[in-house]
Scaffold this motif. Sequence first.
Motif, short mmCIF file in Angstrom:
data_model
loop_
_atom_site.label_atom_id
_atom_site.label_comp_id
_atom_site.label_asym_id
_atom_site.label_seq_id
_atom_site.Cartn_x
_atom_site.Cartn_y
_atom_site.Cartn_z
N VAL A 103 0.84 -1.21 0.00
CA VAL A 103 0.00 0.00 0.00
C VAL A 103 0.87 1.26 0.00
N ILE A 104 1.94 1.21 0.75
CA ILE A 104 2.85 2.38 0.82
C ILE A 104 3.42 2.68 -0.56
N HIS A 105 3.90 1.65 -1.23
CA HIS A 105 4.46 1.88 -2.57
C HIS A 105 3.37 2.30 -3.56
N PHE A 106 2.19 1.75 -3.39
CA PHE A 106 1.08 2.17 -4.24
C PHE A 106 0.82 3.66 -4.09
N LEU A 107 0.80 4.10 -2.82
CA LEU A 107 0.53 5.52 -2.56
C LEU A 107 1.60 6.42 -3.16
N ARG A 108 2.85 6.00 -3.07
CA ARG A 108 3.93 6.83 -3.63
C ARG A 108 3.81 6.94 -5.14
N GLU A 109 3.46 5.81 -5.77
CA GLU A 109 3.28 5.85 -7.23
C GLU A 109 2.09 6.73 -7.60
N TYR A 110 1.03 6.60 -6.81
CA TYR A 110 -0.17 7.40 -7.06
C TYR A 110 0.16 8.88 -6.95
N TYR A 111 0.92 9.22 -5.93
CA TYR A 111 1.28 10.63 -5.73
C TYR A 111 2.14 11.13 -6.88
N PRO A 146 -4.76 0.88 11.25
CA PRO A 146 -5.90 1.14 12.14
C PRO A 146 -6.20 2.63 12.35
N TYR A 147 -5.21 3.50 12.17
CA TYR A 147 -5.48 4.94 12.33
C TYR A 147 -6.03 5.57 11.06
N GLY A 148 -6.42 4.74 10.14
CA GLY A 148 -6.97 5.28 8.88
C GLY A 148 -5.99 5.06 7.75
N PRO A 149 -6.43 4.34 6.71
CA PRO A 149 -5.53 4.01 5.62
C PRO A 149 -4.94 5.23 4.94
N ALA A 150 -5.75 6.25 4.74
CA ALA A 150 -5.22 7.42 4.05
C ALA A 150 -4.23 8.15 4.95
N LYS A 151 -4.70 8.45 6.15
CA LYS A 151 -3.90 9.26 7.06
C LYS A 151 -2.59 8.58 7.47
N GLN A 152 -2.72 7.34 7.97
CA GLN A 152 -1.54 6.68 8.52
C GLN A 152 -0.61 6.18 7.41
N ALA A 153 -1.19 5.55 6.40
CA ALA A 153 -0.35 5.03 5.31
C ALA A 153 0.35 6.16 4.57
N CYS A 154 -0.34 7.28 4.39
CA CYS A 154 0.29 8.43 3.73
C CYS A 154 1.47 8.93 4.53
N ARG A 155 1.31 8.92 5.83
CA ARG A 155 2.42 9.40 6.67
C ARG A 155 3.63 8.48 6.51
N PHE A 156 3.38 7.16 6.57
CA PHE A 156 4.49 6.22 6.39
C PHE A 156 5.10 6.36 4.99
N LYS A 160 -0.56 15.00 4.20
CA LYS A 160 -1.87 14.52 4.65
C LYS A 160 -2.86 14.64 3.50
N PRO A 161 -3.71 13.62 3.31
CA PRO A 161 -4.64 13.68 2.17
C PRO A 161 -5.51 14.93 2.19
N THR A 162 -5.76 15.49 1.05
CA THR A 162 -6.62 16.66 0.92
C THR A 162 -8.02 16.30 1.42
#
Lengths: 116, 100, 130
Positions: A53-61, A96-106, A111-113
């Motif tokens: 998920v972390i790598h997915f988010l970085r690619e998405y960004y 558990p702290y929220g996929p967008a919030k926590q995963a984005c931080r990692f 922080k997601p818009t």
Amino acid sequence: MAIEVNGKSIETDEEGYLVNLADWSEEAAKILAAQDKDASDNPFELTNNHWEVIHFLREYYDEYQIAPAVRVLTKAIGKKLGKEKGNSKYLYELFPYGPAKQACRFAGLPKPTGCI
Amino acid sequence: MLQTVNKSPFEKNAMQSCLRLSPQGSAVLFYEDGVYAAVKGTRFESQIKEATQQFSVYALLPDLEARGMRAEDVIDGVKTVDYSGFVDLVADNGAVQAWL
Amino acid sequence: MDDMEGEGTIKKFLYLNRKAPYGTVYALESLEVVLIGAAFDQDVSLAFVDDGVYQIRKNHNTKVDSGIGMKDFSKTYRVLEDYDVEKLYVEKESMEERGLTKDDLIVPVEIMDRAQMAALMAEQDVVLSF
């Protein structure tokens, strides 16, 4: 605020998000994760499912210059990694702290818009 | 004298005032949203072409590229400069008149 | 914003974008409000008029090493679809006086002439101007 990664100090904001996207590394992600606690109150450790998920988010960004809102993330993960992962139950279990919030931080993203 | 314009000609009349009032032979630099004036195909093209007869006209390349345009998109007779070229223009022309 | 809390009432929102990107913060602010507002399930349209057309021009390059060092948010217009924002309109006259065509734009849009754009605005419940 700052974190220490391989002897180098990296700047974070008051909520623990990296200030500079380019400062991110897998090592930094591990340190950011360890600031949180898992369900058994131990420092949060990243498994392959988290990394996916972390790598997915970085690619998405990189492609869209934005950290997606949860429902958009869920849909996009479903498209890329399959239905069994593209649902909020799976993602909230991982983060558990929220996929967008926590995963984005990692992932070293802002922080997601629209996230409060 | 270096004349600078950083506003879109579609939105503000800074470019119009600059071209009307600048002394002949001035260097005119378009930067930030001003670079839209320097691009081929807009309704200001003929006016800028005429201006190149009177002035040395420049456009800042990083601002063009940020907005999706390239050096080859600027009107013939307009020269593109990078940031160090901007500095040179300031140094070579002494005074700067900024049309805001 | 009491109106927005009325359950089940879907209103027509138009975001009217008239400013060039980067020179001022209007374009980015508008985009962020659109993305945040997308959570509210309203009937959302975006219109690009005047210099607003420049917001969705292709091939922005804002890199730190070679460019102005700002975020290239033109890429973000491509996720609007994922946020269920699918109605994008460009005023034909604004596009033409800038020497642009549909092919110069980063996202698919519907081109409207001035009269159609005026009609679109007239049928909105709320117009948010940036």
